[in-house]
Design a protein around this motif. Structure first.
Motif, PDB file in Angstrom:
ATOM      1  N   ASN A 150      31.918 -36.662 -18.210  1.00  0.00           N
ATOM      2  CA  ASN A 150      31.255 -37.601 -19.122  1.00  0.00           C
ATOM      3  C   ASN A 150      32.204 -38.634 -19.721  1.00  0.00           C
ATOM      4  O   ASN A 150      31.804 -39.381 -20.617  1.00  0.00           O
ATOM      5  CB  ASN A 150      30.555 -36.846 -20.263  1.00  0.00           C
ATOM      6  N   LEU A 151      33.431 -38.671 -19.251  1.00  0.00           N
ATOM      7  CA  LEU A 151      34.388 -39.651 -19.758  1.00  0.00           C
ATOM      8  C   LEU A 151      34.893 -40.513 -18.611  1.00  0.00           C
ATOM      9  O   LEU A 151      35.054 -40.035 -17.480  1.00  0.00           O
ATOM     10  CB  LEU A 151      35.583 -38.969 -20.432  1.00  0.00           C
ATOM     11  N   ILE A 194      45.423 -34.154 -46.001  1.00  0.00           N
ATOM     12  CA  ILE A 194      44.116 -34.189 -45.358  1.00  0.00           C
ATOM     13  C   ILE A 194      43.939 -35.501 -44.601  1.00  0.00           C
ATOM     14  O   ILE A 194      44.290 -36.576 -45.105  1.00  0.00           O
ATOM     15  CB  ILE A 194      42.984 -34.042 -46.396  1.00  0.00           C
ATOM     16  N   LEU A 195      43.393 -35.434 -43.376  1.00  0.00           N
ATOM     17  CA  LEU A 195      43.036 -36.601 -42.583  1.00  0.00           C
ATOM     18  C   LEU A 195      41.535 -36.607 -42.375  1.00  0.00           C
ATOM     19  O   LEU A 195      40.902 -35.546 -42.302  1.00  0.00           O
ATOM     20  CB  LEU A 195      43.750 -36.584 -41.224  1.00  0.00           C
ATOM     21  N   SER A 196      40.946 -37.798 -42.228  1.00  0.00           N
ATOM     22  CA  SER A 196      39.509 -37.904 -42.021  1.00  0.00           C
ATOM     23  C   SER A 196      39.238 -38.849 -40.858  1.00  0.00           C
ATOM     24  O   SER A 196      39.817 -39.942 -40.789  1.00  0.00           O
ATOM     25  CB  SER A 196      38.815 -38.433 -43.288  1.00  0.00           C
ATOM     26  N   ILE A 197      38.363 -38.411 -39.964  1.00  0.00           N
ATOM     27  CA  ILE A 197      37.983 -39.228 -38.796  1.00  0.00           C
ATOM     28  C   ILE A 197      36.497 -39.533 -38.883  1.00  0.00           C
ATOM     29  O   ILE A 197      35.680 -38.615 -39.015  1.00  0.00           O
ATOM     30  CB  ILE A 197      38.313 -38.494 -37.475  1.00  0.00           C
ATOM     31  N   ASP A 198      36.158 -40.827 -38.851  1.00  0.00           N
ATOM     32  CA  ASP A 198      34.766 -41.265 -38.824  1.00  0.00           C
ATOM     33  C   ASP A 198      34.389 -41.470 -37.356  1.00  0.00           C
ATOM     34  O   ASP A 198      34.823 -42.437 -36.727  1.00  0.00           O
ATOM     35  CB  ASP A 198      34.614 -42.565 -39.604  1.00  0.00           C
ATOM     36  N   THR A 199      33.574 -40.590 -36.817  1.00  0.00           N
ATOM     37  CA  THR A 199      33.236 -40.680 -35.395  1.00  0.00           C
ATOM     38  C   THR A 199      32.224 -41.792 -35.115  1.00  0.00           C
ATOM     39  O   THR A 199      32.144 -42.266 -33.978  1.00  0.00           O
ATOM     40  CB  THR A 199      32.663 -39.343 -34.883  1.00  0.00           C
ATOM     41  N   THR A 200      31.458 -42.200 -36.147  1.00  0.00           N
ATOM     42  CA  THR A 200      30.497 -43.283 -35.928  1.00  0.00           C
ATOM     43  C   THR A 200      31.231 -44.586 -35.650  1.00  0.00           C
ATOM     44  O   THR A 200      30.912 -45.308 -34.698  1.00  0.00           O
ATOM     45  CB  THR A 200      29.578 -43.447 -37.149  1.00  0.00           C
ATOM     46  N   ARG A 242      34.090 -44.601 -26.624  1.00  0.00           N
ATOM     47  CA  ARG A 242      33.716 -44.616 -25.216  1.00  0.00           C
ATOM     48  C   ARG A 242      32.210 -44.382 -25.066  1.00  0.00           C
ATOM     49  O   ARG A 242      31.516 -44.038 -26.040  1.00  0.00           O
ATOM     50  CB  ARG A 242      34.478 -43.524 -24.444  1.00  0.00           C
ATOM     51  N   THR A 243      31.727 -44.556 -23.835  1.00  0.00           N
ATOM     52  CA  THR A 243      30.330 -44.307 -23.511  1.00  0.00           C
ATOM     53  C   THR A 243      30.239 -43.154 -22.523  1.00  0.00           C
ATOM     54  O   THR A 243      30.940 -43.134 -21.505  1.00  0.00           O
ATOM     55  CB  THR A 243      29.678 -45.561 -22.900  1.00  0.00           C
ATOM     56  N   GLN A 244      29.377 -42.193 -22.803  1.00  0.00           N
ATOM     57  CA  GLN A 244      29.207 -41.047 -21.929  1.00  0.00           C
ATOM     58  C   GLN A 244      28.318 -41.408 -20.739  1.00  0.00           C
ATOM     59  O   GLN A 244      27.817 -42.518 -20.605  1.00  0.00           O
ATOM     60  CB  GLN A 244      28.599 -39.886 -22.711  1.00  0.00           C
ATOM     61  N   GLY A 245      28.115 -40.425 -19.867  1.00  0.00           N
ATOM     62  CA  GLY A 245      27.310 -40.646 -18.672  1.00  0.00           C
ATOM     63  C   GLY A 245      25.879 -41.024 -18.969  1.00  0.00           C
ATOM     64  O   GLY A 245      25.222 -41.695 -18.171  1.00  0.00           O
ATOM     65  N   ASP A 246      25.358 -40.602 -20.137  1.00  0.00           N
ATOM     66  CA  ASP A 246      23.979 -40.945 -20.503  1.00  0.00           C
ATOM     67  C   ASP A 246      23.914 -42.174 -21.404  1.00  0.00           C
ATOM     68  O   ASP A 246      22.899 -42.414 -22.073  1.00  0.00           O
ATOM     69  CB  ASP A 246      23.300 -39.761 -21.194  1.00  0.00           C
ATOM     70  N   ASP A 247      25.021 -42.940 -21.450  1.00  0.00           N
ATOM     71  CA  ASP A 247      25.141 -44.181 -22.236  1.00  0.00           C
ATOM     72  C   ASP A 247      25.208 -43.944 -23.738  1.00  0.00           C
ATOM     73  O   ASP A 247      25.171 -44.906 -24.522  1.00  0.00           O
ATOM     74  CB  ASP A 247      23.976 -45.146 -21.937  1.00  0.00           C
ATOM     75  N   SER A 248      25.331 -42.699 -24.180  1.00  0.00           N
ATOM     76  CA  SER A 248      25.493 -42.443 -25.616  1.00  0.00           C
ATOM     77  C   SER A 248      26.974 -42.578 -25.988  1.00  0.00           C
ATOM     78  O   SER A 248      27.857 -42.332 -25.171  1.00  0.00           O
ATOM     79  CB  SER A 248      24.982 -41.051 -25.968  1.00  0.00           C
ATOM     80  N   GLY A 280      30.512 -38.166 -39.015  1.00  0.00           N
ATOM     81  CA  GLY A 280      29.900 -39.236 -38.266  1.00  0.00           C
ATOM     82  C   GLY A 280      28.775 -38.750 -37.376  1.00  0.00           C
ATOM     83  O   GLY A 280      28.493 -37.547 -37.265  1.00  0.00           O
ATOM     84  N   THR A 281      28.135 -39.725 -36.694  1.00  0.00           N
ATOM     85  CA  THR A 281      26.984 -39.408 -35.851  1.00  0.00           C
ATOM     86  C   THR A 281      27.363 -39.220 -34.382  1.00  0.00           C
ATOM     87  O   THR A 281      26.561 -38.701 -33.600  1.00  0.00           O
ATOM     88  CB  THR A 281      25.951 -40.537 -35.958  1.00  0.00           C
ATOM     89  N   ALA A 282      28.526 -39.664 -33.984  1.00  0.00           N
ATOM     90  CA  ALA A 282      28.944 -39.547 -32.579  1.00  0.00           C
ATOM     91  C   ALA A 282      29.786 -38.292 -32.388  1.00  0.00           C
ATOM     92  O   ALA A 282      30.514 -37.876 -33.295  1.00  0.00           O
ATOM     93  CB  ALA A 282      29.726 -40.777 -32.161  1.00  0.00           C
ATOM     94  N   PRO A 283      29.682 -37.677 -31.244  1.00  0.00           N
ATOM     95  CA  PRO A 283      30.536 -36.507 -30.963  1.00  0.00           C
ATOM     96  C   PRO A 283      31.997 -36.924 -30.855  1.00  0.00           C
ATOM     97  O   PRO A 283      32.327 -38.098 -30.712  1.00  0.00           O
ATOM     98  CB  PRO A 283      29.994 -35.971 -29.648  1.00  0.00           C
ATOM     99  N   PHE A 284      32.873 -35.910 -30.944  1.00  0.00           N
ATOM    100  CA  PHE A 284      34.321 -36.138 -30.925  1.00  0.00           C
ATOM    101  C   PHE A 284      34.930 -35.370 -29.755  1.00  0.00           C
ATOM    102  O   PHE A 284      34.518 -34.254 -29.437  1.00  0.00           O
ATOM    103  CB  PHE A 284      34.937 -35.675 -32.256  1.00  0.00           C
ATOM    104  N   ALA A 285      35.928 -35.988 -29.100  1.00  0.00           N
ATOM    105  CA  ALA A 285      36.613 -35.323 -27.977  1.00  0.00           C
ATOM    106  C   ALA A 285      38.092 -35.698 -27.993  1.00  0.00           C
ATOM    107  O   ALA A 285      38.491 -36.723 -28.565  1.00  0.00           O
ATOM    108  CB  ALA A 285      35.983 -35.728 -26.643  1.00  0.00           C
TER     109      ALA A 285
END
Length: 225
Positions: free
Chosen positions: A129-130, A150-156, A167-173, A195-200
């Motif tokens: 998916n990458l 402390i660190l903070s990551i905003d995935t959105t 990035r965009t996954q295989g399903d365009d998300s 955030g609303t997007a997954p993290f990898a």
């Protein structure tokens, strides 16, 4: 006359016998010509010449050197001397990859095991998916402790620490990816994911996580994705 007749007949018979013998000599000597001694060397030479001529006459006209080479049976494998009987062969031995460099074995330990097909190689993870670009970073990323550790990551928005790429996954998300040649989260680091997007995390080298990656929901906000 009567007493001499047997003598005369004997003489007459002897004369006849001599004539018969003389005729026999003439017959054996081929018209009474003198015999010459046999030339054995000449006869041997003539026999050899006749053999060569017969062989040339009996050979097929198309039997040229090229034809003979083409019609000859294929040569067997060149086994070579006994010292060359062993040849290095790339292969897997459990989780060890055996490679051949100038016919010399080189062994490498495969962290994800050794795979025989399509040719012997160390196993590797192939994400589905990458994009390939996620594994082209040459930077070593270390998530050190931020303010108050402390660190903070905003995935959105895919922001918060160096090395983050949207990035965009295989399903365009969308997906937020932390990319590096190596990625290290030291023991003293605490990283919150929001955030609303997954993290990898994508790396071609080692990924070491000794600290904390916290992706649970918090204060009514869901975790990433």
């Amino acid at each position: 006359m009567l007493r001499r007749a047997p003598f005369d007949l004997a003489c007459l018979a002897g004369a006849c016998l001599a004539r018969v013998c003389l005729a026999g000599v003439c017959l054996a000597a081929a018209a009474c010509t003198p015999l010459r001694p046999l030339d054995v060397a000449a006869i041997d030479a003539a026999t050899r010449d006749a053999t060569v001529i017969d062989a040339a006459r009996d050979a097929p006209s198309s039997d040229t050197r090229e034809d003979a080479t083409r019609d000859a049976p294929p040569a067997g494998p060149d086994v070579g001397p006994a010292i060359d009987a062993y040849r290095c062969r790339a292969r897997c031995e459990a989780s060890t990859l055996v490679e051949c460099v100038a016919d010399v074995e080189q062994r490498s330990s495969c962290a994800l095991g050794c795979v025989e097909t399509p040719s012997p190689h160390c196993g590797e993870l192939v994400p589905t998916n990458l994009p390939d670009e996620s594994f082209e970073s040459s930077t070593d990323v270390v998530l050190g402790p931020g303010e108050f550790g402390i660190l903070s990551i905003d995935t959105t928005m895919c922001t918060g620490v160096p090395g983050l790429v949207r990035r965009t996954q295989g399903d365009d998300s969308p997906i937020c990816v932390l990319e590096g040649r190596t990625v290290t989260v030291p023991m003293e680091a605490v990283v919150f994911l929001r955030g609303t997007a997954p993290f990898a995390i994508a790396a071609t080298g080692e990924v070491s996580i000794a600290g904390l990656l916290y992706g649970a929901g918090f204060s009514g906000a869901p975790g990433p994705g």
